[in-house]
Design a protein around this motif. Structure first.
Motif, PDB file in Angstrom:
ATOM      1  N   MET A   1       0.839  -1.198   0.000  1.00  0.00           N
ATOM      2  CA  MET A   1       0.000   0.000   0.000  1.00  0.00           C
ATOM      3  C   MET A   1       0.873   1.245   0.000  1.00  0.00           C
ATOM      4  O   MET A   1       1.859   1.313   0.728  1.00  0.00           O
ATOM      5  CB  MET A   1      -0.913   0.012   1.234  1.00  0.00           C
ATOM      6  N   SER A   2       0.495   2.251  -0.798  1.00  0.00           N
ATOM      7  CA  SER A   2       1.287   3.481  -0.931  1.00  0.00           C
ATOM      8  C   SER A   2       0.425   4.694  -0.596  1.00  0.00           C
ATOM      9  O   SER A   2      -0.809   4.584  -0.515  1.00  0.00           O
ATOM     10  CB  SER A   2       1.805   3.605  -2.362  1.00  0.00           C
ATOM     11  N   PRO A   3       1.052   5.870  -0.411  1.00  0.00           N
ATOM     12  CA  PRO A   3       0.259   7.091  -0.213  1.00  0.00           C
ATOM     13  C   PRO A   3      -0.721   7.349  -1.349  1.00  0.00           C
ATOM     14  O   PRO A   3      -1.802   7.892  -1.133  1.00  0.00           O
ATOM     15  CB  PRO A   3       1.336   8.186  -0.133  1.00  0.00           C
ATOM     16  N   ARG A   4      -0.341   6.940  -2.572  1.00  0.00           N
ATOM     17  CA  ARG A   4      -1.240   7.108  -3.712  1.00  0.00           C
ATOM     18  C   ARG A   4      -2.501   6.260  -3.532  1.00  0.00           C
ATOM     19  O   ARG A   4      -3.606   6.684  -3.887  1.00  0.00           O
ATOM     20  CB  ARG A   4      -0.515   6.715  -5.005  1.00  0.00           C
ATOM     21  N   ASP A   5      -2.343   5.056  -2.957  1.00  0.00           N
ATOM     22  CA  ASP A   5      -3.511   4.216  -2.696  1.00  0.00           C
ATOM     23  C   ASP A   5      -4.467   4.901  -1.722  1.00  0.00           C
ATOM     24  O   ASP A   5      -5.694   4.821  -1.878  1.00  0.00           O
ATOM     25  CB  ASP A   5      -3.071   2.863  -2.127  1.00  0.00           C
ATOM     26  N   ILE A   6      -3.910   5.567  -0.719  1.00  0.00           N
ATOM     27  CA  ILE A   6      -4.736   6.297   0.244  1.00  0.00           C
ATOM     28  C   ILE A   6      -5.486   7.432  -0.451  1.00  0.00           C
ATOM     29  O   ILE A   6      -6.673   7.672  -0.193  1.00  0.00           O
ATOM     30  CB  ILE A   6      -3.865   6.859   1.396  1.00  0.00           C
ATOM     31  N   GLU A   7      -4.806   8.133  -1.334  1.00  0.00           N
ATOM     32  CA  GLU A   7      -5.453   9.219  -2.081  1.00  0.00           C
ATOM     33  C   GLU A   7      -6.596   8.680  -2.930  1.00  0.00           C
ATOM     34  O   GLU A   7      -7.665   9.307  -3.026  1.00  0.00           O
ATOM     35  CB  GLU A   7      -4.416   9.920  -2.966  1.00  0.00           C
ATOM     36  N   ILE A   8      -6.397   7.526  -3.553  1.00  0.00           N
ATOM     37  CA  ILE A   8      -7.437   6.921  -4.386  1.00  0.00           C
ATOM     38  C   ILE A   8      -8.612   6.469  -3.519  1.00  0.00           C
ATOM     39  O   ILE A   8      -9.782   6.677  -3.877  1.00  0.00           O
ATOM     40  CB  ILE A   8      -6.855   5.742  -5.195  1.00  0.00           C
ATOM     41  N   PHE A   9      -8.308   5.863  -2.367  1.00  0.00           N
ATOM     42  CA  PHE A   9      -9.369   5.475  -1.428  1.00  0.00           C
ATOM     43  C   PHE A   9     -10.214   6.693  -1.045  1.00  0.00           C
ATOM     44  O   PHE A   9     -11.451   6.634  -1.033  1.00  0.00           O
ATOM     45  CB  PHE A   9      -8.749   4.842  -0.181  1.00  0.00           C
ATOM     46  N   ARG A  10      -9.566   7.801  -0.741  1.00  0.00           N
ATOM     47  CA  ARG A  10     -10.280   9.028  -0.369  1.00  0.00           C
ATOM     48  C   ARG A  10     -11.174   9.504  -1.508  1.00  0.00           C
ATOM     49  O   ARG A  10     -12.308   9.944  -1.292  1.00  0.00           O
ATOM     50  CB  ARG A  10      -9.279  10.120   0.002  1.00  0.00           C
ATOM     51  N   ALA A  11     -10.673   9.419  -2.744  1.00  0.00           N
ATOM     52  CA  ALA A  11     -11.461   9.840  -3.896  1.00  0.00           C
ATOM     53  C   ALA A  11     -12.712   8.982  -4.061  1.00  0.00           C
ATOM     54  O   ALA A  11     -13.791   9.482  -4.408  1.00  0.00           O
ATOM     55  CB  ALA A  11     -10.603   9.773  -5.162  1.00  0.00           C
ATOM     56  N   VAL A  12     -12.597   7.681  -3.800  1.00  0.00           N
ATOM     57  CA  VAL A  12     -13.760   6.803  -3.874  1.00  0.00           C
ATOM     58  C   VAL A  12     -14.764   7.161  -2.779  1.00  0.00           C
ATOM     59  O   VAL A  12     -15.982   7.207  -3.007  1.00  0.00           O
ATOM     60  CB  VAL A  12     -13.334   5.318  -3.757  1.00  0.00           C
ATOM     61  N   MET A  13     -14.264   7.445  -1.596  1.00  0.00           N
ATOM     62  CA  MET A  13     -15.143   7.812  -0.483  1.00  0.00           C
ATOM     63  C   MET A  13     -15.922   9.087  -0.789  1.00  0.00           C
ATOM     64  O   MET A  13     -17.103   9.199  -0.459  1.00  0.00           O
ATOM     65  CB  MET A  13     -14.326   7.998   0.791  1.00  0.00           C
ATOM     66  N   THR A  14     -15.276  10.060  -1.388  1.00  0.00           N
ATOM     67  CA  THR A  14     -15.929  11.350  -1.644  1.00  0.00           C
ATOM     68  C   THR A  14     -16.814  11.336  -2.887  1.00  0.00           C
ATOM     69  O   THR A  14     -17.799  12.060  -2.958  1.00  0.00           O
ATOM     70  CB  THR A  14     -14.890  12.476  -1.776  1.00  0.00           C
ATOM     71  N   SER A  15     -16.478  10.494  -3.861  1.00  0.00           N
ATOM     72  CA  SER A  15     -17.228  10.485  -5.122  1.00  0.00           C
ATOM     73  C   SER A  15     -18.302   9.405  -5.170  1.00  0.00           C
ATOM     74  O   SER A  15     -19.294   9.546  -5.882  1.00  0.00           O
ATOM     75  CB  SER A  15     -16.273  10.298  -6.306  1.00  0.00           C
ATOM     76  N   GLY A  16     -18.106   8.308  -4.450  1.00  0.00           N
ATOM     77  CA  GLY A  16     -19.132   7.278  -4.364  1.00  0.00           C
ATOM     78  C   GLY A  16     -19.000   6.120  -5.324  1.00  0.00           C
ATOM     79  O   GLY A  16     -19.605   5.068  -5.115  1.00  0.00           O
ATOM     80  N   THR A  17     -18.237   6.292  -6.416  1.00  0.00           N
ATOM     81  CA  THR A  17     -18.034   5.207  -7.369  1.00  0.00           C
ATOM     82  C   THR A  17     -16.588   5.198  -7.842  1.00  0.00           C
ATOM     83  O   THR A  17     -15.912   6.237  -7.831  1.00  0.00           O
ATOM     84  CB  THR A  17     -18.943   5.337  -8.611  1.00  0.00           C
ATOM     85  N   THR A  18     -16.136   4.017  -8.313  1.00  0.00           N
ATOM     86  CA  THR A  18     -14.776   3.933  -8.858  1.00  0.00           C
ATOM     87  C   THR A  18     -14.662   4.711 -10.159  1.00  0.00           C
ATOM     88  O   THR A  18     -13.607   5.269 -10.473  1.00  0.00           O
ATOM     89  CB  THR A  18     -14.375   2.473  -9.081  1.00  0.00           C
ATOM     90  N   ALA A  19     -15.757   4.775 -10.923  1.00  0.00           N
ATOM     91  CA  ALA A  19     -15.726   5.501 -12.203  1.00  0.00           C
ATOM     92  C   ALA A  19     -15.510   6.992 -11.973  1.00  0.00           C
ATOM     93  O   ALA A  19     -14.690   7.631 -12.651  1.00  0.00           O
ATOM     94  CB  ALA A  19     -17.022   5.263 -12.977  1.00  0.00           C
ATOM     95  N   ARG A  20     -16.239   7.567 -11.012  1.00  0.00           N
ATOM     96  CA  ARG A  20     -16.082   8.998 -10.734  1.00  0.00           C
ATOM     97  C   ARG A  20     -14.707   9.284 -10.121  1.00  0.00           C
ATOM     98  O   ARG A  20     -14.100  10.314 -10.414  1.00  0.00           O
ATOM     99  CB  ARG A  20     -17.179   9.463  -9.785  1.00  0.00           C
ATOM    100  N   ALA A  21     -14.244   8.388  -9.262  1.00  0.00           N
ATOM    101  CA  ALA A  21     -12.921   8.570  -8.674  1.00  0.00           C
ATOM    102  C   ALA A  21     -11.848   8.545  -9.749  1.00  0.00           C
ATOM    103  O   ALA A  21     -10.899   9.339  -9.723  1.00  0.00           O
ATOM    104  CB  ALA A  21     -12.654   7.480  -7.630  1.00  0.00           C
ATOM    105  N   ALA A  22     -11.991   7.622 -10.717  1.00  0.00           N
ATOM    106  CA  ALA A  22     -11.031   7.528 -11.822  1.00  0.00           C
ATOM    107  C   ALA A  22     -11.026   8.815 -12.643  1.00  0.00           C
ATOM    108  O   ALA A  22      -9.964   9.334 -13.022  1.00  0.00           O
ATOM    109  CB  ALA A  22     -11.374   6.332 -12.708  1.00  0.00           C
ATOM    110  N   GLN A  23     -12.218   9.337 -12.907  1.00  0.00           N
ATOM    111  CA  GLN A  23     -12.331  10.588 -13.667  1.00  0.00           C
ATOM    112  C   GLN A  23     -11.714  11.750 -12.897  1.00  0.00           C
ATOM    113  O   GLN A  23     -11.009  12.595 -13.461  1.00  0.00           O
ATOM    114  CB  GLN A  23     -13.800  10.874 -13.969  1.00  0.00           C
ATOM    115  N   LEU A  24     -11.956  11.773 -11.604  1.00  0.00           N
ATOM    116  CA  LEU A  24     -11.422  12.849 -10.761  1.00  0.00           C
ATOM    117  C   LEU A  24      -9.901  12.845 -10.736  1.00  0.00           C
ATOM    118  O   LEU A  24      -9.262  13.901 -10.789  1.00  0.00           O
ATOM    119  CB  LEU A  24     -11.976  12.686  -9.337  1.00  0.00           C
TER     120      LEU A  24
END
Length: 312
Positions: A1-24
């Motif tokens: 696990m890396s700091p980037r993984d944490i950032e991606i986890f946060r993006a999923v939490m705030t956006s609600g879907t993996t698709a929106r997190a990927a776009q963000l």
């Protein structure tokens, strides 16, 4: 696990879907899913329930998110300071203020201040007292104004005002013709309360308990300005910060003295060891001059005078 993984986890939490997190984040959806899996593997718990394409956080995910947000708030503060360095000049001043004074009082003071002639570029940030405390402590702002419920430990500070709270009501309320409102009067109507953690609310309720009075609270709000508007609209009585009430009086709000002296105390805070430059001293002087003007307006309103305009 890396700091980037944490950032991606946060993006999923705030956006609600993996698709929106990927776009963000500008990455692929599979890359988001893989990062979430790595975080789950590292934590050895399930962080999301997958329901119809949405990522529903588990309790464990929410606990993790709370800790992550504290880190990102600190990081974003540093990022903001870095971005502002390019526009920094000697006359720039950042003021953070809680809503009771930040939404109306500070704009009034600024309007009277002639910033151009003082050579000051002002940034006004309105936020909760807790956030004001955090921003001053981090060095992101020069001056903070907050309510007294926050500790001033580790900060330079002084009392800005300590004014007795007033009872706010609609102009057609039966108590509108009274000079002073008593604890017993508060039982005549529904009550608009500040939030339970507010120290002034606690002081009011403790004082009323000694009188055998229990309020019929119908609405709770963290802000005196919201309580003022609710009272003006006839929702009930409210015990409010007197400075916050001033701008509602020309719109029909009536304020009355309360027979119990329960003050709203506000503090100015600074980061320790930081010198007070001339522009800071100028703004502090203007704030205190505006406070004096507002206190005179309050006395007029409490005596039943209708004229409470800024230039009276």
């Amino acid at each position: 696990m890396s700091p980037r993984d944490i950032e991606i986890f946060r993006a999923v939490m705030t956006s609600g879907t993996t698709a929106r997190a990927a776009q963000l984040l500008g990455i692929s959806q599979p890359a988001v899913s893989q990062a979430v899996q790595r975080v789950e593997l590292f934590a050895a718990v399930r962080l999301f329930e997958r329901v119809r394409g949405r990522m529903i956080p588990t309790n464990e995910a929410n606990v993790l998110m709370t800790s992550i947000e504290r880190y990102f708030v600190g990081f974003e503060t540093v990022e903001h300071v870095i971005r502002s360095l390019g526009s920094y000049k000697q006359g720039r001043l950042v003021v953070a203020c809680f809503p009771a004074l930040g939404n109306c009082f500070l704009p009034r003071a600024i309007a009277e201040s002639h910033l151009d002639s003082l050579g000051i570029q002002l940034s006004l940030q309105v936020m909760s007292s807790r956030e004001v405390h955090q921003q001053v402590q981090s060095g992101a702002v020069d001056i903070g104004l907050m309510a007294s419920e926050m500790s001033t430990s580790g900060l330079d500070h002084s009392i800005f005002s300590a004014l007795p709270g007033v009872i706010a009501m609609a102009s057609d309320h039966p108590l509108a013709h009274r000079a002073v409102v008593t604890p017993a009067d508060l039982q005549s109507d529904h009550f608009i309360s500040l939030n339970k953690e507010d120290v002034t609310r606690r002081a009011l309720e403790e004082a009323l308990a000694r009188e055998g009075i229990t309020l019929r609270s119908i609405v709770e709000t963290p802000y005196s300005i919201s309580a003022c508007e609710l009272a003006r609209c006839g929702v009930g009585l409210a015990f409010v910060h007197p400075i916050a009430a001033i701008d509602f009086i020309p719109r029909g709000l009536v304020i009355k003295r309360f027979s119990l002296d329960i003050p709203f105390q506000d503090q100015i805070i600074f980061r320790p060891g930081k010198p007070l430059y001339e522009n800071t001293k100028s703004i502090l002087k203007l704030l205190r001059l505006q406070l004096d003007k507002d206190c005179k307006q309050l006395q007029l309103a409490l005596r039943g005078r209708k004229g409470t305009g800024r230039h009276e």
